[in-house]
Every structure is written in C-alpha cells, then in structure tokens.
Design a protein around this motif. Structure first.
Motif, PDB file in Angstrom:
ATOM      1  N   UNK A   4       0.880  -1.156   0.000  1.00  0.00           N
ATOM      2  CA  UNK A   4       0.000   0.000   0.000  1.00  0.00           C
ATOM      3  C   UNK A   4       0.923   1.212   0.000  1.00  0.00           C
ATOM      4  N   UNK A  11       2.011   5.352  -0.762  1.00  0.00           N
ATOM      5  CA  UNK A  11       1.524   6.711  -0.589  1.00  0.00           C
ATOM      6  C   UNK A  11       2.625   7.708  -0.964  1.00  0.00           C
ATOM      7  N   UNK A  66       3.324  11.767   0.110  1.00  0.00           N
ATOM      8  CA  UNK A  66       2.932  12.904   0.926  1.00  0.00           C
ATOM      9  C   UNK A  66       3.816  14.094   0.578  1.00  0.00           C
ATOM     10  N   UNK A 120      -1.465  14.236   2.237  1.00  0.00           N
ATOM     11  CA  UNK A 120      -1.511  13.133   1.292  1.00  0.00           C
ATOM     12  C   UNK A 120      -1.740  13.647  -0.127  1.00  0.00           C
ATOM     13  N   UNK A 172      -2.507   7.825  -3.371  1.00  0.00           N
ATOM     14  CA  UNK A 172      -2.262   6.520  -2.767  1.00  0.00           C
ATOM     15  C   UNK A 172      -2.548   5.426  -3.777  1.00  0.00           C
ATOM     16  N   UNK A 201      -3.566   1.300  -3.794  1.00  0.00           N
ATOM     17  CA  UNK A 201      -3.892   0.088  -3.052  1.00  0.00           C
ATOM     18  C   UNK A 201      -3.934  -1.104  -3.987  1.00  0.00           C
ATOM     19  N   UNK A 261       2.587   1.362   3.649  1.00  0.00           N
ATOM     20  CA  UNK A 261       1.853   1.003   4.857  1.00  0.00           C
ATOM     21  C   UNK A 261       1.957  -0.487   5.069  1.00  0.00           C
ATOM     22  N   UNK A 262       2.083  -0.847   6.325  1.00  0.00           N
ATOM     23  CA  UNK A 262       2.139  -2.250   6.687  1.00  0.00           C
ATOM     24  C   UNK A 262       0.724  -2.823   6.657  1.00  0.00           C
ATOM     25  N   UNK A 263       0.631  -4.072   6.933  1.00  0.00           N
ATOM     26  CA  UNK A 263      -0.699  -4.683   6.971  1.00  0.00           C
ATOM     27  C   UNK A 263      -1.571  -4.019   8.016  1.00  0.00           C
ATOM     28  N   UNK A 264      -0.971  -3.515   9.072  1.00  0.00           N
ATOM     29  CA  UNK A 264      -1.717  -2.705  10.016  1.00  0.00           C
ATOM     30  C   UNK A 264      -1.590  -1.252   9.600  1.00  0.00           C
ATOM     31  N   UNK A 265      -2.715  -0.645   9.342  1.00  0.00           N
ATOM     32  CA  UNK A 265      -2.758   0.635   8.645  1.00  0.00           C
ATOM     33  C   UNK A 265      -1.967   1.741   9.315  1.00  0.00           C
ATOM     34  N   UNK A 266      -1.974   1.753  10.618  1.00  0.00           N
ATOM     35  CA  UNK A 266      -1.428   2.924  11.283  1.00  0.00           C
ATOM     36  C   UNK A 266       0.079   2.957  11.374  1.00  0.00           C
ATOM     37  N   UNK A 267       0.750   1.982  10.815  1.00  0.00           N
ATOM     38  CA  UNK A 267       2.209   1.938  10.912  1.00  0.00           C
ATOM     39  C   UNK A 267       2.777   2.018   9.496  1.00  0.00           C
ATOM     40  N   UNK A 268       3.333   3.141   9.161  1.00  0.00           N
ATOM     41  CA  UNK A 268       3.894   3.330   7.828  1.00  0.00           C
ATOM     42  C   UNK A 268       5.394   3.487   7.907  1.00  0.00           C
ATOM     43  N   UNK A 317      -1.787   7.377  15.294  1.00  0.00           N
ATOM     44  CA  UNK A 317      -0.385   6.975  15.239  1.00  0.00           C
ATOM     45  C   UNK A 317       0.502   8.166  15.553  1.00  0.00           C
ATOM     46  N   UNK A 362       4.545   9.705  15.162  1.00  0.00           N
ATOM     47  CA  UNK A 362       5.804   9.599  14.442  1.00  0.00           C
ATOM     48  C   UNK A 362       6.767  10.662  14.962  1.00  0.00           C
ATOM     49  N   UNK A 396       8.281   5.678  12.973  1.00  0.00           N
ATOM     50  CA  UNK A 396       7.042   5.295  13.635  1.00  0.00           C
ATOM     51  C   UNK A 396       7.292   5.025  15.115  1.00  0.00           C
ATOM     52  N   UNK A 422       1.039   3.062  17.522  1.00  0.00           N
ATOM     53  CA  UNK A 422      -0.317   3.278  17.034  1.00  0.00           C
ATOM     54  C   UNK A 422      -1.306   2.774  18.067  1.00  0.00           C
ATOM     55  N   UNK A 466      -7.711  -2.677  10.063  1.00  0.00           N
ATOM     56  CA  UNK A 466      -6.286  -2.577  10.323  1.00  0.00           C
ATOM     57  C   UNK A 466      -5.418  -2.786   9.102  1.00  0.00           C
ATOM     58  N   UNK A 467      -6.013  -2.950   7.937  1.00  0.00           N
ATOM     59  CA  UNK A 467      -5.189  -3.139   6.738  1.00  0.00           C
ATOM     60  C   UNK A 467      -4.598  -1.814   6.294  1.00  0.00           C
TER      61      UNK A 467
END
Lengths: 113, 117
Positions: free
Chosen positions: A32, A34, A36, A46, A49, A51, A94-101, B33, B35, B45, B48, B100-101
């Motif tokens: 995923x 992005x 910015x 942003x 993106x 996907x 983005x990782x599989x968990x959205x909030x960690x890029x 999240x 940063x 990061x 989160x 969460x994806x």
C-alpha cells in the motif's frame, strides 16, 4: 523488513518543467503506497495513494504516480511544476496494520523561477 | 470536519524533564499513530493506538509511551528527556474501518516541535 528508498535527496527544476520523483520499495506482500508533501514547519499532506487496480493513480494538485511491480517503484510525476510545489516529498508504504507506515528519507524540491 | 490537532505546537524542555504531547484526531477516527521526525533519522514510527489499545509499536526505548482515551484523543509521554529527543512529533489519525489493513488513509496533524536543551 519493509523499506522505502528515495534516491534523490534534492531536486531542482524550473517552473513549468516536468517533474519525476523516484521511489523504490521493498515489501513482501501487496504494498500500500503513498506520496505525501510537507511544507516547512507543517505536517504531511496526502497527495495520492495506491492500493490495487489501475497502476496509474491521480492525486491532488495535478500529481500522478505509477506503480510498477516489476521494478518495485512508485514514482511521482507532474507535467508542469509551479513555484508553490516547492516542498519536501515523502514516499511511504503502509504495513498490513494501517497505522504503521514506513517512510523514505524524502526529496526536497526546489523550483527555479 | 476539523482536521487533526496537536497541542502544544512548540515546547522547550531541559534534559531529564518529562513531557506530554496531545493529539485530537478527526471526529470519528479511531486510530491514532505517532511519528518522530528528525533531520538525521527522518520519519520514524513510534506507536499506534486503536480503540484505546496499543496495536503497533516502533523501535523506541521505554521512555516513550502513549495512551488513547475513549474519545480517541491520544497523548504521548517522553520521560527523562535527552538532547536527541528534539524533534517534530507528528500525530496521524485514520478511520480504522479497514480492519487494520494498509488501505486506511492517515491524516496528519501539524506536529509539535520539541526542543530539549
């Protein structure tokens, strides 16, 4: 481990010229991706993106990016740069968990009059 | 809708002190999240939170901690400040509706500029 590389630390273009900012990623699964933009002293905005689906994505401010899986690239382009585009640009995955890029180190764009 | 807000915008502390930064996400967003951005390390990061639970954590020492409240507002705390903690701390919120994806889009606040003397 995931990583993002922006090979160009600094790019200078003339106003009205075309722009391409490079981004290469390393990611095991479907990425995923992005782009910015950050103006001095500001947060990140942003631009666009990716996907899935069409590999050419359109964003705001006239920017577009093309996803090339074979080259692990997601380069940002704009046909005609404006002075207001001067800023720092970040590519992120983005990782599989959205909030960690994971972010690249950024490319600073200078626009010459 | 109001965007992500962070307070304070600027902060000056001395080594050894602790600091708390606050982030209010976009209304309806459940994921927040944090940063850290520095010239030398770039954007890194921190952690989160989603629905008051820490869902991911980066590679920072235990001096960095956070929490999220029931209204999704989040705080970040740094104890025993070091000179190297001087940075722009960015908060980002996302809806958290994609399970969460990575398809969730993050919206960033303007950041808190922390200077440690």
């Amino acid at each position: 481990a995931q990583s993002v590389t922006q090979p160009d630390i600094h790019i200078t273009v003339s106003e009205g010229a075309s722009l391409e900012l490079r981004c290469n990623y390393s990611y095991g699964a479907t990425p995923y991706l992005f782009w910015y933009v950050q103006s001095p002293g500001q947060g990140l905005q942003l631009l666009l993106k990716y996907f899935s689906g069409d590999t050419l994505v359109q964003g705001i401010k006239g920017f577009e990016a093309e996803f090339k899986r074979s080259q692990s690239s997601f380069n940002l382009r704009k046909p005609s740069v404006h002075w207001s585009d001067a800023a720092e640009y970040f590519c992120a995955v983005a990782h599989t968990n959205a909030g960690k890029s994971t972010f690249g180190d950024g490319t600073t764009l200078t626009v010459k009059p | 809708k109001a965007g992500v807000t962070q307070t304070p915008r600027y902060l000056i502390k001395t080594r050894g002190q602790q600091v708390t930064l606050s982030c209010s996400p976009i209304s309806g967003h459940r994921s927040v999240s944090w940063y850290q951005q520095t010239p030398g390390q770039g954007l890194q990061f921190l952690f989160e939170y989603f629905s008051e639970t820490q869902r991911n954590k980066g590679n920072f020492p235990g001096r960095f901690s956070g929490r999220q409240f029931s209204n999704s507002r989040s705080e970040m705390n740094v104890s025993t400040l070091e000179l190297g903690d001087s940075a722009l701390y960015l908060c980002a919120s996302s809806p958290g509706t994609s399970g969460g994806r990575g398809t969730d889009t993050q919206y960033f606040g303007p950041g808190t500029r922390l200077t440690v003397l």
